[in-house]
Design an enzyme around this catalytic site. Structure first.
Site, mmCIF file in Angstrom:
data_model
loop_
_atom_site.group_PDB
_atom_site.id
_atom_site.type_symbol
_atom_site.label_atom_id
_atom_site.label_comp_id
_atom_site.label_asym_id
_atom_site.label_seq_id
_atom_site.Cartn_x
_atom_site.Cartn_y
_atom_site.Cartn_z
ATOM 1 N N GLU A 91 0.661 -1.106 -0.082
ATOM 2 C CA GLU A 91 -0.096 0.191 0.230
ATOM 3 C C GLU A 91 0.942 1.167 -0.085
ATOM 4 O OE1 GLU A 91 -1.921 -1.402 3.703
ATOM 5 O OE2 GLU A 91 -1.305 0.619 4.388
ATOM 6 N N CYS A 104 3.862 8.468 0.888
ATOM 7 C CA CYS A 104 4.201 7.717 1.680
ATOM 8 C C CYS A 104 4.399 6.186 0.945
ATOM 9 C CB CYS A 104 3.295 7.703 3.027
ATOM 10 S SG CYS A 104 3.617 6.521 4.229
ATOM 11 N N CYS A 111 6.897 -6.644 7.614
ATOM 12 C CA CYS A 111 8.108 -6.067 8.442
ATOM 13 C C CYS A 111 8.646 -6.994 9.514
ATOM 14 C CB CYS A 111 7.490 -4.649 9.034
ATOM 15 S SG CYS A 111 8.970 -3.863 9.939
ATOM 16 N N CYS A 115 7.343 -3.968 16.091
ATOM 17 C CA CYS A 115 6.839 -3.032 17.180
ATOM 18 C C CYS A 115 5.458 -3.357 17.596
ATOM 19 C CB CYS A 115 6.815 -1.542 16.660
ATOM 20 S SG CYS A 115 8.710 -1.372 16.063
ATOM 21 N N CYS A 118 2.358 -1.541 16.329
ATOM 22 C CA CYS A 118 2.231 -1.254 14.778
ATOM 23 C C CYS A 118 1.476 -2.366 14.051
ATOM 24 C CB CYS A 118 3.541 -1.063 14.198
ATOM 25 S SG CYS A 118 3.651 -0.794 12.490
ATOM 26 N N GLY A 161 7.378 -1.525 6.255
ATOM 27 C CA GLY A 161 8.875 -1.885 6.226
ATOM 28 C C GLY A 161 9.694 -1.093 7.078
ATOM 29 N N GLU A 162 11.016 -1.494 7.159
ATOM 30 C CA GLU A 162 12.055 -0.764 7.678
ATOM 31 C C GLU A 162 12.920 -0.455 6.740
ATOM 32 O OE1 GLU A 162 12.940 0.840 10.393
ATOM 33 O OE2 GLU A 162 14.713 1.136 9.370
ATOM 34 N N SER A 193 12.219 7.464 7.316
ATOM 35 C CA SER A 193 12.131 6.995 8.974
ATOM 36 C C SER A 193 12.713 5.794 9.408
ATOM 37 C CB SER A 193 10.494 7.135 9.252
ATOM 38 O OG SER A 193 10.233 6.860 10.380
ATOM 39 N N SER A 216 11.745 6.852 14.742
ATOM 40 C CA SER A 216 10.668 6.376 15.610
ATOM 41 C C SER A 216 11.155 5.919 16.992
ATOM 42 C CB SER A 216 10.061 5.063 14.676
ATOM 43 O OG SER A 216 9.348 5.381 13.573
ATOM 44 N N HIS A 218 9.270 7.035 20.269
ATOM 45 C CA HIS A 218 8.241 6.358 21.041
ATOM 46 C C HIS A 218 8.230 6.332 22.425
ATOM 47 C CE1 HIS A 218 6.526 6.298 16.988
ATOM 48 N NE2 HIS A 218 7.234 5.219 16.557
ATOM 49 N N ASN A 292 -3.250 5.821 15.830
ATOM 50 C CA ASN A 292 -4.273 5.344 15.316
ATOM 51 C C ASN A 292 -4.431 3.593 15.824
ATOM 52 O OD1 ASN A 292 -5.648 4.162 13.010
ATOM 53 N ND2 ASN A 292 -4.701 5.926 11.838
ATOM 54 N N CYS A 333 -0.739 2.750 8.534
ATOM 55 C CA CYS A 333 0.337 1.652 8.854
ATOM 56 C C CYS A 333 -0.150 0.355 8.550
ATOM 57 C CB CYS A 333 0.738 1.890 10.022
ATOM 58 S SG CYS A 333 1.003 3.787 10.526
HETATM 59 N N1 SAH Z 1 10.067 1.231 10.211
HETATM 60 C C1 SAH Z 1 9.882 2.570 10.075
HETATM 61 C C2 SAH Z 1 9.137 3.463 8.884
HETATM 62 C C3 SAH Z 1 7.559 2.890 8.753
HETATM 63 S S1 SAH Z 1 6.652 3.067 10.282
HETATM 64 C C4 SAH Z 1 9.834 3.235 11.316
HETATM 65 O O1 SAH Z 1 9.735 2.429 12.274
HETATM 66 O O2 SAH Z 1 9.980 4.508 11.460
HETATM 67 C C5 SAH Z 1 6.079 4.680 10.108
HETATM 68 C C6 SAH Z 1 5.864 5.412 11.644
HETATM 69 O O3 SAH Z 1 4.538 5.259 11.871
HETATM 70 C C7 SAH Z 1 6.405 5.142 12.632
HETATM 71 O O4 SAH Z 1 7.075 6.158 13.341
HETATM 72 C C8 SAH Z 1 5.656 4.040 13.157
HETATM 73 O O5 SAH Z 1 6.137 3.815 14.618
HETATM 74 C C9 SAH Z 1 4.250 4.672 13.158
HETATM 75 N N2 SAH Z 1 3.162 4.032 13.625
HETATM 76 C C10 SAH Z 1 3.144 2.614 13.603
HETATM 77 N N3 SAH Z 1 1.947 2.024 13.890
HETATM 78 C C11 SAH Z 1 1.372 3.357 14.080
HETATM 79 C C12 SAH Z 1 -0.265 3.613 14.545
HETATM 80 N N4 SAH Z 1 -0.965 2.562 14.587
HETATM 81 N N5 SAH Z 1 -0.549 4.852 14.766
HETATM 82 C C13 SAH Z 1 0.368 5.928 14.531
HETATM 83 N N6 SAH Z 1 1.435 5.669 14.239
HETATM 84 C C14 SAH Z 1 1.905 4.224 14.009
#
Ligand code: SAH
Length: 342
Positions: A91, A104, A111, A115, A118, A161-162, A193, A216, A218, A292, A333
């Site tokens: 997507e 995006c 992935c 986390c 996510c 993905g990372e 990111s 990221s 958090h 989210n 995401c």
């Molecule tokens: N793997 C990379 C890029 C993908 S995630 C990274 O970790 O940065 C992109 C961003 O969306 C990250 O900051 C991730 O932590 C965040 N994210 C993941 N799930 C989410 C959710 N349910 N609500 C809001 N942000 C979220």
């Protein structure tokens, strides 16, 4: 086997052309044909001799992504579900802002970072996306914007993905979109990111591209971050920040930290204080993200988010509260893909 023509930066084509005994300016001509004129057949590259076009045709084909589904949100956000050549669904999200259009992109099918908050990680990584598969996400969307007289002006590498777990392909992708003969997206309009793959942050620090780095984060301490983000068990916050300070010293560029506010988990003023300590003295920009809700966690309420934000600002840390887009179309995401696969 033929190779997807969208897999390569202009520099890579220069090497290819030199190798087959052609001048390297052919790479520039090819790039202009691909990304300015948007040709889809070698016969359309009229400034190439026929023998030369045939030669290219023997080695390359024009890859494509099939649009499986397109959803449009009330706020203008569009979400695309693309089918790759081997059937895998990915997507891509297009967001409309007052400063332009940003895309995006997804960098991996699934992935492995795992986390806890996510949705992307619910499906394990099947494979890395190729450079072409990432380029085509932007190209396809830019093609449709073109018809409306608009263009993609910003790219965030924040989809599924990372990116630093698919480093080479992602950097080659950046070179294609950033090239002024390519998609011409300014480096300051591109953000990658990462969840914090430390060796790649060092590698990225040496890259002569002025693109933005987002991390990221958090969670503001190891105890908490290791509980919810697997990567922190491999690279502690001390190691991560050592690498980030190196990056900052090397590039003098601002670092964005993404911080999702999760109710009762990481949203206290005590946590805000830990965060301030962590990022002090490195031109940090904190992006406070409304969660989210996808499962385990709850979003912090407005008042708590506001208090957290105020604490950062009062302590001299730059922050913004990100507004949410496309909530009516599962824009966050991995949600659309997840739904499609279930
Ligand atoms: N793997 C990379 C890029 C993908 S995630 C990274 O970790 O940065 C992109 C961003 O969306 C990250 O900051 C991730 O932590 C965040 N994210 C993941 N799930 C989410 C959710 N349910 N609500 C809001 N942000 C979220």
């Amino acid at each position: 086997m033929k190779d997807n023509i969208y897999n390569y930066s202009r520099t890579s084509f220069e090497d290819y052309f030199l190798n087959i005994g052609s001048p390297k300016f052919r790479a520039t001509q090819l790039f202009e044909a691909l990304y300015k004129q948007r040709i889809r057949e070698f016969s359309e590259i009229t400034n190439f001799k026929k023998e030369f076009r045939i030669k290219l045709e023997e080695n390359y084909y024009f890859g494509d992504l099939e649009i499986e589904k397109e959803q449009i949100s009330e706020d203008g956000t569009r979400k695309y579900l693309f089918r790759l050549e081997d059937g895998i669904l990915i997507e891509t999200v297009l967001m409309k802002h007052n400063y332009g259009y940003s895309v995006c992109v997804t960098t991996q099918a699934g992935c492995n970072m795992g986390c806890a908050f996510c949705a992307s990680g619910l499906i394990k990584k099947k494979r890395n996306l190729s450079t072409a598969e990432i380029v085509l996400q932007v190209l396809k969307i830019d093609n449709s914007l073109r018809k409306e007289g608009n263009r993609v002006s910003h790219v965030v590498v924040m989809g599924i993905g990372e990116p630093f777990d698919n480093y080479e392909n992602v950097i080659e992708f950046i070179k294609v979109i950033n090239d002024d003969k390519g998609l011409e997206i300014g480096s300051r309009h591109i953000t990658i990111s990462t969840c914090g793959i430390v060796p790649k942050i060092y590698q990225f620090s040496e890259l002569p591209l002025q693109i933005n780095l987002a991390v990221s984060l958090h969670f503001p301490n190891d105890e908490m971050r290791s509980r919810y983000m697997k990567i922190n068990k491999k690279y502690s916050l001390a190691e991560l920040f050592k690498a980030l300070r190196y990056y900052y010293q090397k590039t003098n560029r601002r670092i964005t930290f993404e911080y999702i506010l999760l109710a009762g988990i990481n949203d206290s003023l005590e946590n805000a204080k830990e965060l301030v300590e962590l990022v002090r003295g490195m031109n940090a920009y904190i992006n406070l993200i409304p969660y989210n809700e996808t499962g385990l966690f709850k979003r912090s309420d407005e008042k708590t988010r506001r208090a957290f934000f105020d604490y950062l600002m009062k302590n001299g840390i730059n922050a913004i509260m990100r507004k949410e887009q496309g909530h009516d179309i599962d824009a966050a995401c991995g949600q659309l893909r997840l739904k499609e696969m279930q």
